[in-house]
Design an enzyme around this catalytic site. Structure first.
Site, PDB file in Angstrom:
ATOM      1  N   ASN A  89       0.830  -1.016   0.074  1.00 63.11           N
ATOM      2  CA  ASN A  89       0.183   0.240   0.322  1.00 63.11           C
ATOM      3  C   ASN A  89       0.899   1.080   0.106  1.00 63.11           C
ATOM      4  OD1 ASN A  89      -1.749  -1.985   0.074  1.00 63.11           O
ATOM      5  ND2 ASN A  89      -2.892  -1.663   2.005  1.00 63.11           N
ATOM      6  N   HIS A 106       6.009  -0.711  -2.214  1.00 62.81           N
ATOM      7  CA  HIS A 106       6.129   0.163  -3.739  1.00 62.81           C
ATOM      8  C   HIS A 106       5.454   1.887  -4.049  1.00 62.81           C
ATOM      9  CE1 HIS A 106       3.198  -3.457  -4.780  1.00 62.81           C
ATOM     10  NE2 HIS A 106       4.008  -3.724  -4.885  1.00 62.81           N
ATOM     11  N   CYS A 114      12.394  12.514  -7.787  1.00 62.79           N
ATOM     12  CA  CYS A 114      12.868  13.802  -8.944  1.00 62.79           C
ATOM     13  C   CYS A 114      13.374  12.892 -10.127  1.00 62.79           C
ATOM     14  CB  CYS A 114      14.541  14.327  -8.826  1.00 62.79           C
ATOM     15  SG  CYS A 114      14.791  14.660 -10.343  1.00 62.79           S
ATOM     16  N   THR A 173      -4.362  -9.506   0.538  1.00 66.04           N
ATOM     17  CA  THR A 173      -3.767  -8.870  -0.926  1.00 66.04           C
ATOM     18  C   THR A 173      -4.291 -10.443  -1.781  1.00 66.04           C
ATOM     19  OG1 THR A 173      -1.928 -11.208  -0.733  1.00 66.04           O
ATOM     20  CG2 THR A 173      -1.586  -8.811   0.495  1.00 66.04           C
ATOM     21  N   SER A 174      -4.112  -9.708  -2.888  1.00 65.13           N
ATOM     22  CA  SER A 174      -5.132 -10.396  -3.963  1.00 65.13           C
ATOM     23  C   SER A 174      -3.789 -12.040  -4.489  1.00 65.13           C
ATOM     24  CB  SER A 174      -5.364 -10.040  -5.607  1.00 65.13           C
ATOM     25  OG  SER A 174      -3.698  -9.227  -6.166  1.00 65.13           O
TER      26      SER A 174
END
Length: 232
Positions: A89, A106, A114, A173-174
């Protein structure tokens, strides 16, 4: 004392009002993933992508941790061994709930990156197209999130923790996004016990030793209670 490694996905934050990209009618359903969550999409239409993440950032900033997040923080505080939380997440609800040392594989919505010099800083509420980097001043600022096709963050550290895990839990979670979907087979091969806590069975349910089905706000606190009782 046993080391616990926990992987969390969108399912633990859904009850805090943050939709997943599989939800019907949510923000994700209004766009193709290829347009808003890939480097190619950002290159094609940076205005669309910045606007999409500005909206996600605002929603996440107003969200509050639910009992699932709070329970994991309670586990960290009460378990005599190490409890490591790895999350897919990009919200900060684990930290808001009291968890520490969370590994955001993630990235985070609250961060800016930048693309030219890799400097990171706290993102403004509204990131603009051609937002300049505060260090190199290149107009290449982007959300500090991992898009499809990019390498997740902290993978070396995560692999280290997975190798030491005695118990691995996947929550919300998938089981369809790699490399996280492969964590259960990795830890099982090393001899760890595994448990899945999910609203519905995932694509990897058959690989877990134990599965608990239900809303995260209910099953995660109950699981944590069971673990903390087991150490008495």
């Amino acid at each position: 004392m046993k080391k616990i490694v926990i992987l969390t996905g969108a399912g633990i934050s859904a009850e805090s009002g943050l939709g997943t990209f599989r939800d019907e009618g949510g923000l994700w359903s209004q766009h193709r993933i290829e347009d808003v969550a890939t480097p190619e999409g950002f290159a094609r239409d940076p205005k669309l992508v910045q606007g999409f993440y500005n909206a996600r950032r605002a929603t996440a900033a107003s969200a509050r941790p639910n009992p699932g997040h709070l329970a994991l923080a309670r586990l960290q505080a009460g378990w005599p061994g190490e409890v490591v939380i790895v999350t897919q997440n990009v919200d900060a609800l684990h930290e808001a709930g009291g968890a520490t040392g969370v590994l955001h594989m993630h990235g985070v919505l609250a961060g800016a990156l930048c693309a030219a010099c890799q400097h990171r800083w706290h993102a403004p509420d509204e990131m603009r197209v051609n937002e300049p980097c505060p260090v190199c001043h290149a107009p290449t600022a982007r959300p500090d999130v991992v898009w499809f096709g990019e390498m997740p963050y902290h993978m070396e550290e995560i692999d280290h923790h997975l190798g030491e895990a005695d118990l691995f839990a996947a929550i919300g979670t998938s089981g369809q996004v790699y490399p996280a979907a492969a964590f259960v087979s990795q830890v099982a091969a090393a001899g760890a016990s595994t448990v899945e806590l999910n609203l519905d069975p995932s694509a990897m349910t058959g690989q877990f030793d134990e599965t608990r089905i239900g809303p995260a706000s209910q099953i995660v606190p109950a699981w944590v209670d069971d673990l903390l009782r087991s150490r008495i």
